[in-house]
Design a protein around this motif. Structure first.
Motif, PDB file in Angstrom:
ATOM      1  N   GLN A 192     113.570  53.007  17.426  1.00 25.00           N
ATOM      2  CA  GLN A 192     114.642  53.860  16.921  1.00 25.00           C
ATOM      3  C   GLN A 192     114.479  54.148  15.433  1.00 25.00           C
ATOM      4  O   GLN A 192     114.738  55.270  14.972  1.00 25.00           O
ATOM      5  N   ALA A 193     114.036  53.148  14.674  1.00 28.85           N
ATOM      6  CA  ALA A 193     113.801  53.370  13.243  1.00 28.85           C
ATOM      7  C   ALA A 193     112.692  54.397  13.031  1.00 28.85           C
ATOM      8  O   ALA A 193     112.822  55.316  12.212  1.00 28.85           O
ATOM      9  N   ALA A 194     111.614  54.259  13.790  1.00 30.18           N
ATOM     10  CA  ALA A 194     110.484  55.185  13.637  1.00 30.18           C
ATOM     11  C   ALA A 194     110.896  56.609  13.998  1.00 30.18           C
ATOM     12  O   ALA A 194     110.552  57.565  13.289  1.00 30.18           O
ATOM     13  N   ILE A 202     110.889  43.646   9.300  1.00 29.82           N
ATOM     14  CA  ILE A 202     110.328  42.494   9.993  1.00 29.82           C
ATOM     15  C   ILE A 202     110.931  41.223   9.419  1.00 29.82           C
ATOM     16  O   ILE A 202     110.930  41.011   8.201  1.00 29.82           O
ATOM     17  N   ALA A 203     111.463  40.358  10.302  1.00 27.52           N
ATOM     18  CA  ALA A 203     112.010  39.066   9.881  1.00 27.52           C
ATOM     19  C   ALA A 203     110.874  38.055   9.788  1.00 27.52           C
ATOM     20  O   ALA A 203     110.142  37.830  10.753  1.00 27.52           O
ATOM     21  N   ALA A 249     105.048  46.526  15.416  1.00 30.88           N
ATOM     22  CA  ALA A 249     105.133  47.516  14.346  1.00 30.88           C
ATOM     23  C   ALA A 249     103.932  48.454  14.366  1.00 30.88           C
ATOM     24  O   ALA A 249     104.070  49.676  14.206  1.00 30.88           O
ATOM     25  N   GLU A 250     102.740  47.896  14.582  1.00 33.22           N
ATOM     26  CA  GLU A 250     101.531  48.720  14.610  1.00 33.22           C
ATOM     27  C   GLU A 250     101.529  49.653  15.816  1.00 33.22           C
ATOM     28  O   GLU A 250     101.079  50.810  15.730  1.00 33.22           O
ATOM     29  N   THR A 251     102.013  49.162  16.958  1.00 33.54           N
ATOM     30  CA  THR A 251     102.091  50.007  18.150  1.00 33.54           C
ATOM     31  C   THR A 251     103.051  51.170  17.928  1.00 33.54           C
ATOM     32  O   THR A 251     102.740  52.325  18.254  1.00 33.54           O
ATOM     33  N   VAL A 252     104.206  50.868  17.362  1.00 33.59           N
ATOM     34  CA  VAL A 252     105.191  51.910  17.083  1.00 33.59           C
ATOM     35  C   VAL A 252     104.646  52.897  16.060  1.00 33.59           C
ATOM     36  O   VAL A 252     104.829  54.116  16.188  1.00 33.59           O
ATOM     37  N   ASP A 253     103.963  52.386  15.051  1.00 37.21           N
ATOM     38  CA  ASP A 253     103.366  53.265  14.037  1.00 37.21           C
ATOM     39  C   ASP A 253     102.332  54.194  14.676  1.00 37.21           C
ATOM     40  O   ASP A 253     102.287  55.392  14.376  1.00 37.21           O
ATOM     41  N   ARG A 254     101.532  53.652  15.588  1.00 36.13           N
ATOM     42  CA  ARG A 254     100.494  54.452  16.243  1.00 36.13           C
ATOM     43  C   ARG A 254     101.103  55.516  17.155  1.00 36.13           C
ATOM     44  O   ARG A 254     100.607  56.647  17.215  1.00 36.13           O
ATOM     45  N   ILE A 261     107.087  49.561   6.297  1.00 40.51           N
ATOM     46  CA  ILE A 261     107.517  48.245   6.769  1.00 40.51           C
ATOM     47  C   ILE A 261     108.129  47.458   5.620  1.00 40.51           C
ATOM     48  O   ILE A 261     107.571  47.399   4.522  1.00 40.51           O
ATOM     49  N   GLU A 262     109.293  46.830   5.886  1.00 46.27           N
ATOM     50  CA  GLU A 262     109.954  45.955   4.930  1.00 46.27           C
ATOM     51  C   GLU A 262     110.099  44.566   5.558  1.00 46.27           C
ATOM     52  O   GLU A 262     110.315  44.453   6.766  1.00 46.27           O
ATOM     53  N   HIS A 263     109.998  43.514   4.729  1.00 44.57           N
ATOM     54  CA  HIS A 263     110.127  42.136   5.219  1.00 44.57           C
ATOM     55  C   HIS A 263     111.429  41.511   4.732  1.00 44.57           C
ATOM     56  O   HIS A 263     111.828  41.719   3.578  1.00 44.57           O
ATOM     57  N   ILE A 264     112.084  40.736   5.620  1.00 38.21           N
ATOM     58  CA  ILE A 264     113.268  39.972   5.259  1.00 38.21           C
ATOM     59  C   ILE A 264     113.062  38.532   5.731  1.00 38.21           C
ATOM     60  O   ILE A 264     112.067  38.226   6.402  1.00 38.21           O
TER      61      ILE A 264
END
Length: 315
Positions: A192-194, A202-203, A249-254, A261-264
Motif C-alpha cells: 500500500q505504501a508503494a 522497516i522495524a 521490501a525488495e520484492t515490492v520495489d521490483r 526505505i526508512e528504519h524504526i
C-alpha cells in the motif's frame, strides 16, 4: 458435509469458507461481521463466547473450524485481557459447544509462532535443526502473549480429547498473506505504501525472516484436513522459502517501485523465524505450498487495487 467456521468472514476464515463451498460442503459462517461473507454460506452473527447460542448454531454440523481470534500481535499487547478472552476463552467455548452438539471434530487455527518456545539442540550449543510437530515446547520461553494464548488453546484441545474423547486437528499456520489481509500486516503495509508513493518503514534491521504462506494455499490445507488421516494430529503449514523483511521490501520495489526505505526500532518479543518442517502435511494430506511469494504479492496488489476502485454504497 455440513461444516461450521468461526471467524468465517475474516481474512483466512473467508478463504476457508470459499474453498469448503467449492469442494461441495454446506458451510455455516459464525462471525460478528459479514465483511467477507460468501453468499452461498449460511451466517450466524453471534459471539463465540455465548456458549448456548453457539451450541444452537452448531447443531447439525459435523466439524467446526475455529479461526475466530485476536490475531494482531500489537492488539494483543495493548489488550491482554481481551486477548485471553478471545483466544483462550473463545477456544474453550467452541470446544464445549462442539462437545454438547456432538460434532465429530474441532479444527483449531494455531501458529508457527509457538515454535519460538521450542527446545532445540541449537539452544544447547548445536546447529539449529528443522523443527516438526513433535518438538518439545518450553512454556517459560513462550515470549509474546499471543504465543501463550495459542499454546493454551492447543492444550485445551488436547484436554478435551483426553477427558471427553473430542477429536481434533491443529493447524499451525505459517505467516499468512494475500487478498483480504489486514492493512497492518507487513506485506499489506509495504504494498500500500508503494502504490501510494510513500516510504516503506522497516522495524529493526530487516533481517528477521518468516516463511510466508499464501492464504489460498492455507485454505486448501483446511479442506484436506477433513481427511481421516488428520484426526488427532498437528500440522505445520509453513511457506516453502524464508523471506526477510528486506526481501519483502525488495520484492515490492521490483514490482511497484521505486520506493524509499526508512528504519524504526524493532518490536518487543517479535517472532524471528525458525526452520520448520511441513513434511507431515505433505505426507499425510498431500499438501505443500504452491504459490511463490512474488506471485502472491502481485495477486494481493491486484485485489487491493480492485477493492480501492470499487464504488462504496451508502448505508
Amino acid at each position: 458435509m455440513r461444516i461450521a467456521v468461526t471467524g468465517g468472514c475474516g481474512f483466512i476464515g473467508s478463504h476457508v469458507v470459499d474453498h469448503l463451498i467449492a469442494a461441495g460442503h454446506e458451510v455455516l459462517s459464525v462471525d460478528t461481521t459479514d465483511k467477507y461473507l460468501n453468499p452461498d454460506a449460511e451466517h450466524a452473527r453471534i459471539d463465540i463466547l455465548d456458549v448456548p447460542a453457539l451450541t444452537s448454531a452448531l447443531a447439525g454440523s459435523e466439524v467446526v473450524y475455529h479461526l475466530a481470534a485476536m490475531a494482531d500481535v500489537e492488539q494483543v499487547s495493548a489488550d491482554p485481557v481481551g486477548a485471553v478472552r478471545a483466544n483462550i476463552d473463545g477456544t474453550e467455548a467452541v470446544l464445549e459447544a462442539a462437545r454438547r452438539g456432538g460434532l465429530s471434530r474441532t479444527v483449531l487455527a494455531s501458529t508457527v509462532w509457538v515454535y519460538g518456545a521450542a527446545l532445540t539442540d541449537g539452544q544447547l550449543g548445536g546447529e539449529e535443526e528443522e523443527l516438526d510437530e513433535h518438538v518439545p515446547i518450553e512454556l517459560e520461553h513462550s515470549g509474546h502473549l499471543y504465543v501463550a494464548t495459542k499454546l493454551a488453546a492447543e492444550m485445551l484441545v488436547h484436554s478435551y480429547r483426553e477427558l471427553y474423547g473430542q477429536h481434533f486437528t491443529i493447524l499451525r499456520f505459517g505467516i499468512p498473506y494475500g487478498p483480504r489481509m489486514r492493512d497492518e500486516l507487513v506485506v499489506a503495509r509495504f504494498v500500500q505504501a508503494a502504490l501510494a508513493g510513500r516510504p516503506i518503514t522497516i522495524a529493526g534491521d530487516g533481517r528477521q525472516s518468516r516463511n510466508f504462506v499464501y492464504v489460498e494455499d492455507l485454505a486448501d490445507a483446511h479442506v484436506r484436513a477433513l481427511s481421516p488421516a488428520a484426526e488427532d494430529r498437528t500440522f505445520a503449514l509453513e511457506g516453502s522459502t524464508a523471506v526477510s523483511v528486506r526481501d519483502i521490501a525488495e520484492t515490492v520495489d521490483r514490482l511497484f517501485g521505486p520506493v524509499s526505505i526508512e528504519h524504526i526500532d524493532g518490536r518487543k518479543a517479535d517472532y524471528t523465524g525458525r526452520r520448520i518442517s511441513s513434511a507431515q502435511a505433505k505426507r499425510l494430506l498431500g499438501w505443500s505450498p504452491r504459490t511463490n511469494f512474488a506471485d502472491g504479492v502481485r495477486r494481493y496488489a491486484d485485489w487491493y487495487r480492485a477493492t480501492a476502485a470499487a464504488p462504496t454504497t451508502a448505508g
